[in-house]
Enzyme design. Structure first.
Site, short mmCIF file in Angstrom:
data_model
loop_
_atom_site.label_atom_id
_atom_site.label_comp_id
_atom_site.label_asym_id
_atom_site.label_seq_id
_atom_site.Cartn_x
_atom_site.Cartn_y
_atom_site.Cartn_z
N LYS A 13 20.70 30.07 -23.02
CA LYS A 13 19.31 29.83 -23.42
C LYS A 13 18.30 30.27 -22.36
CE LYS A 13 18.43 25.52 -24.40
NZ LYS A 13 17.24 25.16 -23.61
N ARG A 88 13.54 18.04 -27.19
CA ARG A 88 14.98 17.82 -27.20
C ARG A 88 15.38 16.83 -28.30
NH1 ARG A 88 18.25 19.51 -23.04
NH2 ARG A 88 16.69 19.80 -21.45
N ARG A 127 34.44 28.69 -15.82
CA ARG A 127 33.63 28.99 -14.62
C ARG A 127 34.27 28.40 -13.37
NH1 ARG A 127 27.53 28.94 -15.72
NH2 ARG A 127 27.55 27.28 -14.18
N ARG A 160 33.24 22.96 -10.96
CA ARG A 160 32.23 21.90 -10.85
C ARG A 160 32.49 20.85 -11.94
NH1 ARG A 160 26.43 23.20 -11.51
NH2 ARG A 160 27.31 23.60 -13.53
N ARG A 171 28.83 16.76 -23.18
CA ARG A 171 27.49 17.36 -23.29
C ARG A 171 27.27 17.89 -24.70
NH1 ARG A 171 27.57 21.59 -18.59
NH2 ARG A 171 25.43 22.08 -19.19
#
Ligand code: ZN
Length: 217
Positions: A13, A88, A127, A160, A171
């Protein structure tokens, strides 16, 4: 053009927001930037937000909405803007509708970046971040030569907490809970356009620009 960009974590985004704002010659307004600006300038809203953040709490909607209202009142946003990260939730969307209506304007379009959950998990959970230089690698899309170490500096790579599959799944659950109603809110207004956000970044940008073009045509 007055535009809102929505999409799940990992949809790219921020990157698309930068491209599209430049393409449309409108300011990109992200809540992260507004927060940082208010906090670093020590504005009353910034100090209030900081109190909540320092105590580990969420900044209340009202504070966020007031920051956005002040930012949208700045001259560079008079003829258009691209909002990234706001609204949001439905109450924030209702507040935004109202603040624009008070100024005799309204949103033109809401672009939704559509990526399925499996793809988001694949993107984020792959990642790996370098302990030393902080460069981000991806085990599938951008792997380092030697597993577990950084090509840049030889540093050790780690995952992470934000990128752990269980965190990503959480999430996504929060996003689905809060943002699906938001998408419905804009669909009911006839303002929602969904963009397939899989594949190369440039392809996604092109789809978004096509959608904007057919809107203004
Ligand atoms: Zn490194």
């Amino acid at each position: 053009m007055r535009l809102v960009l929505v999409g799940p974590p990992g949809a790219g985004k921020g990157t698309q927001a930068d491209f599209l704002a430049a393409h449309l010659s409108v300011p990109k307004i992200s809540t992260g930037d507004i927060f940082r600006a208010n906090v670093s300038q020590g504005t009353p809203l910034g100090l209030e937000a900081k109190r909540y953040m320092d105590s580990g709490g969420l900044v209340p909607d009202e504070v966020t909405i007031n920051m956005v209202r002040e930012r949208l009142a700045e001259t560079d946003a008079a003829d258009g803007f691209l909002l990234d990260g706001f609204p949001r939730t439905v109450p924030q969307a209702v507040a935004l509708d109202k603040m624009l209506a008070d100024n005799g304007t309204s949103l033109d379009l809401v672009l939704e970046l559509v990526v399925d959950n499996d793809e988001v998990i694949r993107r984020l959970a792959g990642r790996r971040t370098c302990h030393t230089c902080k460069r981000i690698w991806h085990i599938e899309f951008d792997p380092p030569t030697y597993n577990g170490s950084c090509d840049n500096c030889g540093g050790e790579l780690y995952q992470r907490d934000d990128d752990k599959p269980e965190t990503v799944a959480e999430r996504l659950r929060v996003y689905a809970r809060d943002t699906s109603p938001l998408v419905d809110h804009y669909a009911a207004q006839g303002k929602l356009v969904g963009i397939d956000a899989t594949g190369p970044v440039e392809d996604v940008t092109e789809r978004a620009i096509d959608a904007l073009r057919s809107y203004s045509a």
